[in-house]
Structure formats: structure tokens, C-alpha cells
Design a protein around this motif. Structure first.
Motif, PDB file in Angstrom:
ATOM      1  N   SER A   1      -9.169 -27.485 -16.330  1.00 44.52           N
ATOM      2  CA  SER A   1     -10.219 -28.000 -15.459  1.00 44.52           C
ATOM      3  C   SER A   1      -9.798 -27.859 -13.988  1.00 44.52           C
ATOM      4  O   SER A   1     -10.581 -27.413 -13.179  1.00 44.52           O
ATOM      5  CB  SER A   1     -10.475 -29.458 -15.815  1.00 44.52           C
ATOM      6  N   ASP A   2      -8.542 -28.231 -13.674  1.00 42.60           N
ATOM      7  CA  ASP A   2      -8.052 -28.090 -12.300  1.00 42.60           C
ATOM      8  C   ASP A   2      -7.982 -26.621 -11.911  1.00 42.60           C
ATOM      9  O   ASP A   2      -8.286 -26.255 -10.770  1.00 42.60           O
ATOM     10  CB  ASP A   2      -6.661 -28.725 -12.145  1.00 42.60           C
ATOM     11  N   GLU A   3      -7.579 -25.787 -12.897  1.00 41.24           N
ATOM     12  CA  GLU A   3      -7.477 -24.353 -12.639  1.00 41.24           C
ATOM     13  C   GLU A   3      -8.850 -23.762 -12.347  1.00 41.24           C
ATOM     14  O   GLU A   3      -9.017 -22.943 -11.451  1.00 41.24           O
ATOM     15  CB  GLU A   3      -6.862 -23.658 -13.875  1.00 41.24           C
ATOM     16  N   LEU A   4      -9.867 -24.221 -13.111  1.00 44.33           N
ATOM     17  CA  LEU A   4     -11.236 -23.746 -12.930  1.00 44.33           C
ATOM     18  C   LEU A   4     -11.782 -24.164 -11.564  1.00 44.33           C
ATOM     19  O   LEU A   4     -12.420 -23.364 -10.873  1.00 44.33           O
ATOM     20  CB  LEU A   4     -12.131 -24.314 -14.045  1.00 44.33           C
TER      21      LEU A   4
ATOM     22  N   GLY B   1     -10.021 -24.753  -8.940  1.00 46.85           N
ATOM     23  CA  GLY B   1      -9.280 -23.966  -7.951  1.00 46.85           C
ATOM     24  C   GLY B   1      -9.887 -22.587  -7.771  1.00 46.85           C
ATOM     25  O   GLY B   1     -10.014 -22.090  -6.658  1.00 46.85           O
ATOM     26  N   LYS B   2     -10.261 -21.956  -8.904  1.00 44.99           N
ATOM     27  CA  LYS B   2     -10.879 -20.630  -8.835  1.00 44.99           C
ATOM     28  C   LYS B   2     -12.251 -20.716  -8.157  1.00 44.99           C
ATOM     29  O   LYS B   2     -12.606 -19.843  -7.363  1.00 44.99           O
ATOM     30  CB  LYS B   2     -11.032 -20.034 -10.242  1.00 44.99           C
ATOM     31  N   ASN B   3     -13.015 -21.781  -8.480  1.00 44.96           N
ATOM     32  CA  ASN B   3     -14.327 -21.955  -7.847  1.00 44.96           C
ATOM     33  C   ASN B   3     -14.191 -22.155  -6.335  1.00 44.96           C
ATOM     34  O   ASN B   3     -14.982 -21.632  -5.557  1.00 44.96           O
ATOM     35  CB  ASN B   3     -15.079 -23.135  -8.461  1.00 44.96           C
ATOM     36  N   ALA B   4     -13.192 -22.917  -5.948  1.00 44.85           N
ATOM     37  CA  ALA B   4     -12.946 -23.149  -4.519  1.00 44.85           C
ATOM     38  C   ALA B   4     -12.582 -21.844  -3.829  1.00 44.85           C
ATOM     39  O   ALA B   4     -13.049 -21.566  -2.712  1.00 44.85           O
ATOM     40  CB  ALA B   4     -11.840 -24.184  -4.327  1.00 44.85           C
ATOM     41  N   GLU B   5     -11.759 -21.017  -4.486  1.00 47.55           N
ATOM     42  CA  GLU B   5     -11.388 -19.723  -3.910  1.00 47.55           C
ATOM     43  C   GLU B   5     -12.609 -18.821  -3.773  1.00 47.55           C
ATOM     44  O   GLU B   5     -12.777 -18.141  -2.757  1.00 47.55           O
ATOM     45  CB  GLU B   5     -10.343 -19.025  -4.799  1.00 47.55           C
TER      46      GLU B   5
ATOM     47  N   ALA C   1     -16.691 -16.211  -0.495  1.00 41.80           N
ATOM     48  CA  ALA C   1     -18.109 -15.989  -0.205  1.00 41.80           C
ATOM     49  C   ALA C   1     -18.446 -16.447   1.212  1.00 41.80           C
ATOM     50  O   ALA C   1     -19.203 -15.785   1.921  1.00 41.80           O
ATOM     51  CB  ALA C   1     -18.976 -16.734  -1.221  1.00 41.80           C
ATOM     52  N   GLU C   2     -17.859 -17.575   1.611  1.00 38.88           N
ATOM     53  CA  GLU C   2     -18.090 -18.092   2.958  1.00 38.88           C
ATOM     54  C   GLU C   2     -17.533 -17.127   4.009  1.00 38.88           C
ATOM     55  O   GLU C   2     -18.175 -16.857   5.027  1.00 38.88           O
ATOM     56  CB  GLU C   2     -17.421 -19.467   3.103  1.00 38.88           C
ATOM     57  N   LYS C   3     -16.356 -16.602   3.740  1.00 39.51           N
ATOM     58  CA  LYS C   3     -15.730 -15.652   4.657  1.00 39.51           C
ATOM     59  C   LYS C   3     -16.588 -14.392   4.773  1.00 39.51           C
ATOM     60  O   LYS C   3     -16.804 -13.876   5.864  1.00 39.51           O
ATOM     61  CB  LYS C   3     -14.323 -15.300   4.172  1.00 39.51           C
ATOM     62  N   LYS C   4     -17.107 -13.927   3.642  1.00 41.57           N
ATOM     63  CA  LYS C   4     -17.962 -12.732   3.613  1.00 41.57           C
ATOM     64  C   LYS C   4     -19.227 -12.987   4.431  1.00 41.57           C
ATOM     65  O   LYS C   4     -19.647 -12.127   5.220  1.00 41.57           O
ATOM     66  CB  LYS C   4     -18.317 -12.386   2.155  1.00 41.57           C
ATOM     67  N   ARG C   5     -19.842 -14.171   4.248  1.00 42.23           N
ATOM     68  CA  ARG C   5     -21.046 -14.514   5.011  1.00 42.23           C
ATOM     69  C   ARG C   5     -20.766 -14.531   6.516  1.00 42.23           C
ATOM     70  O   ARG C   5     -21.564 -14.052   7.308  1.00 42.23           O
ATOM     71  CB  ARG C   5     -21.595 -15.875   4.571  1.00 42.23           C
ATOM     72  N   GLU C   6     -19.633 -15.115   6.884  1.00 37.64           N
ATOM     73  CA  GLU C   6     -19.258 -15.162   8.306  1.00 37.64           C
ATOM     74  C   GLU C   6     -19.082 -13.758   8.871  1.00 37.64           C
ATOM     75  O   GLU C   6     -19.524 -13.470   9.988  1.00 37.64           O
ATOM     76  CB  GLU C   6     -17.967 -15.972   8.508  1.00 37.64           C
ATOM     77  N   GLU C   7     -18.431 -12.878   8.092  1.00 40.24           N
ATOM     78  CA  GLU C   7     -18.240 -11.493   8.536  1.00 40.24           C
ATOM     79  C   GLU C   7     -19.582 -10.792   8.688  1.00 40.24           C
ATOM     80  O   GLU C   7     -19.806 -10.056   9.648  1.00 40.24           O
ATOM     81  CB  GLU C   7     -17.345 -10.738   7.547  1.00 40.24           C
TER      82      GLU C   7
END
Length: 190
Positions: free
Chosen positions: A1-4, A6-10, A15-21
Motif C-alpha cells: 500500500s505504501d509502495e503503491l 509512492g508510485k502514485n505520488a511519483e 505529470a505536474e512537471k510535464k504540465r509545467e513544461e
């Protein structure tokens, strides 16, 4: 659950970085396009056509700036392509600001002088916002000629409802809009 999680946060961060770019790239592209258009100087003929169009199509008319751009483009066939409504608005605002700032100095541009001669002298057609027009309409509805037969009193009350405008400006604005509507109606009958 924590691993999942973590992956969702990444994934969210990526996605946020891509949107900013993407936003930055779009802003850069838009700025370049704007700079290219801004770099294209207005001819004397275009400025004259703009001044005539601003007078011909008073504020308050539907699609005013589209009509102004069309008028300028029909009068001045340019190799570089037609002027957009945004370019017309931007140029008019620059001229109007320049005219009010440089009216005291003799070094005003011919474009500013052309627009000044069309009535953009701090009168009713300069600087009317949509909010001010709305306040004027509300004032006209509230203080009708029938309920307030004294014109001086009526227009004083209406002007009190319109921030930044005096009685004379409100009357002139009303007359402009009335004339524009009459012209539109007359054109529709032909």
C-alpha cells in the motif's frame, strides 16, 4: 500500500512537471508570436483606418472590435496579412494612453492626433468599461424619463450610479449607444 502510494505520488509529480513544461513552452511560443506581431509596424493608412473605425463603431455595439478589424483590413490590404481584433485593441489602447499622456507636449504622434480627432478626448467613448456600461443601463432603468421629468436631476442621479463618470459623459454615452442602435436598425431595414 505504501509502495503503491509512492508510485502514485511519483506519477503525479511527473505529470505536474510535464504540465509545467508544456505551459512554459506554450507561453514562450505565445510571447514569440506576440513579439513578431508587435514588431510589425502600423502604416499611416492602417492608423487612419483604425481611427475611422473606432469612430464608426462606437462602444457598446456587438462585436465592435471584430467589425473594427474587418474595416481596417478591408481598407488596407496588407501583404503581411490581416490585423486581428487583438492587434486593433492593443494599438488603440497604446494610442489612447499616448494621446492622454502626450497631449500636453507638442511631440504627439500622428496616430494619437488621428485618434484624438475622432472624439477620443476623454469624452464618452474613451475608457468605458463593461461594468460602467452596466451601471449606466441600471441607472437608466431605475431613473426613467417618465418618473424623473427634470433631465438635469435625472442625469445627475444616473451619473452618481456610474463610478468614474460625470453627468455629461453619461449623457454622451447614452446618445452614442442610441445612435449606434438607430444606425443598426436602419441598416437592417435596407
Amino acid at each position: 500500500s505504501d509502495e503503491l502510494q509512492g508510485k502514485n505520488a511519483e506519477k503525479k509529480k511527473a505529470a505536474e512537471k510535464k504540465r509545467e513544461e508544456d505551459r512554459a513552452a506554450a507561453a514562450k511560443k505565445e510571447a514569440a508570436a506576440k513579439a513578431e506581431k508587435a514588431g510589425r509596424p502600423w502604416t499611416k493608412k492602417e492608423l487612419s483606418a483604425l481611427a475611422k473605425a473606432v469612430k464608426k463603431y462606437p462602444p457598446g455595439g456587438a462585436n465592435r472590435w471584430d467589425a473594427i478589424a474587418l474595416f481596417v483590413n478591408n481598407l488596407c490590404k496588407q501583404k503581411e496579412g490581416p490585423r486581428t481584433r487583438e492587434e486593433c485593441i492593443e494599438r488603440y489602447n497604446v494610442i489612447a494612453q499616448g494621446a492622454s499622456a502626450s497631449s500636453a507636449s507638442a511631440g504627439g504622434s500622428t496616430a494619437a492626433a488621428a485618434c484624438d480627432s475622432t472624439g477620443a478626448d476623454g469624452g464618452a467613448d474613451e475608457g468605458w468599461t463593461e461594468k460602467q456600461d452596466k451601471f449606466l443601463q441600471n441607472g437608466l432603468a431605475k431613473y426613467t424619463a417618465r418618473t424623473y421629468p427634470d433631465k438635469n436631476e435625472r442625469w445627475g442621479l444616473i451619473a452618481d450610479m456610474v463610478p468614474g463618470k460625470n453627468k455629461k459623459q453619461c449623457v454622451a454615452r447614452f446618445k452614442e449607444i442610441r445612435e449606434a442602435l438607430k444606425d443598426k436598425k436602419a441598416k437592417g431595414k435596407k
